[in-house]
Scaffold this motif. Structure first.
Motif, short mmCIF file in Angstrom:
data_model
loop_
_atom_site.label_atom_id
_atom_site.label_comp_id
_atom_site.label_asym_id
_atom_site.label_seq_id
_atom_site.Cartn_x
_atom_site.Cartn_y
_atom_site.Cartn_z
N LYS A 113 65.37 75.76 59.13
CA LYS A 113 64.35 76.72 58.71
C LYS A 113 63.38 76.11 57.72
N GLN A 114 62.15 76.63 57.72
CA GLN A 114 61.11 76.19 56.79
C GLN A 114 60.37 77.41 56.26
N CYS A 115 59.77 77.25 55.07
CA CYS A 115 58.91 78.30 54.54
C CYS A 115 57.67 78.36 55.42
N HIS B 156 60.75 78.58 43.91
CA HIS B 156 59.99 78.99 45.09
C HIS B 156 59.34 77.78 45.74
N LYS B 157 59.48 77.71 47.04
CA LYS B 157 59.02 76.56 47.80
C LYS B 157 57.73 76.88 48.52
N CYS C 161 61.12 81.16 49.29
CA CYS C 161 59.73 80.78 49.58
C CYS C 161 58.73 81.63 48.79
N GLN C 162 57.59 81.01 48.46
CA GLN C 162 56.50 81.75 47.81
C GLN C 162 56.01 82.87 48.73
N ALA D 189 61.84 72.99 53.42
CA ALA D 189 63.11 73.50 53.96
C ALA D 189 63.63 74.66 53.12
N CYS D 190 64.23 75.64 53.79
CA CYS D 190 64.76 76.82 53.10
C CYS D 190 65.92 77.39 53.89
#
Length: 180
Positions: free
Chosen positions: A59-61, A32-33, A45-46, A38-39
C-alpha cells in the motif's frame, strides 16, 4: 509621530504566531506521510488515504478524488480477477470456456454480461447459452444451446409434431418429406 517599535509590533506578532504554528504542526504530524510513500493504514497519510497503487499488494499514500473519496486501485480490463470489486469496470466474468475470470468492459447499457456458450454446445440451463435457449432436441439426446426461432424469437425445439426432424451437428435440421 509614532515610534518605529510600535509600527513593527504587529509584524513581530505575526511572525511569532507563524513560527509557533510551524512548531505545533511538526509536533502533531511527525508521522504523516506524503503521496507515494509506503503505508499500512489511512491515518498514516496526510491525505488519510492508504491504498494499493498497482498489481503490487503493498500500500501507498494516495490522493483523494475530487469528491474527497479514497478509492482503492482497481485492475484494468484484461487482468485476472475473482470479484467485480477488483476491476475498474466493476465487471469480473468468465470470457471463455475456462473457469478463469477476467476484468471485462461493461456494455453500452452499463451491464456486466457473463460469457455464455455458443449455439450447438452442451448445456444444463438457459442461462448458460448465448441465445438463452437450452433444449433437448430429441428424447434421447443431451440438452444443447440452440438459436431462438419463430416470429417472436421463442425457445422452440426443432421438432415437427410427429418428432421426425433430425439434428445434424452444426445446429441444422432437415425436414422430412411426405410419409407414404
Amino acid at each position: 509621530m509614532a515610534s518605529p517599535v510600535w509600527m513593527l509590533l504587529p509584524l513581530l506578532l505575526l511572525l511569532g504566531s507563524l513560527a509557533g504554528h510551524r512548531l505545533w504542526k511538526k509536533q502533531v504530524y511527525p508521522s504523516h506521510k506524503g503521496i507515494g510513500e509506503a503505508c499500512r493504514m489511512d491515518e498514516e497519510c496526510q491525505s488519510k488515504c492508504c491504498t494499493t497503487g498497482s498489481l503490487d499488494p503493498s500500500k501507498q499514500c494516495s490522493p483523494r478524488t475530487i469528491l474527497l473519496r479514497c478509492l482503492p486501485w482497481r485492475k484494468p480490463i484484461g487482468h485476472s480477477c475473482s470479484h467485480s470489486s477488483e476491476c475498474q469496470s466493476r465487471c469480473c466474468v468468465r470470457s471463455n470456456r475456462s473457469r478463469q475470470k477476467f476484468c471485462t468492459p461493461l456494455t453500452i447499457f452499463l451491464q456486466c454480461l457473463p460469457w455464455r456458450k455458443p449455439d450447438g454446445d452442451f448445456c444444463g440451463s438457459h442461462r448458460e447459452c448465448k441465445s438463452q435457449c437450452c433444449i433437448q432436441l430429441r428424447d434421447d439426446s443431451p440438452h444443447r444451446c440452440i438459436l431462438r426461432s419463430g416470429i417472436l424469437a421463442q425457445c422452440l425445439p426443432l421438432l415437427s409434431l410427429r418428432g421426425r426432424l433430425s439434428f445434424v451437428e452444426g445446429a441444422t435440421a432437415t425436414r422430412p418429406g411426405p410419409q407414404p
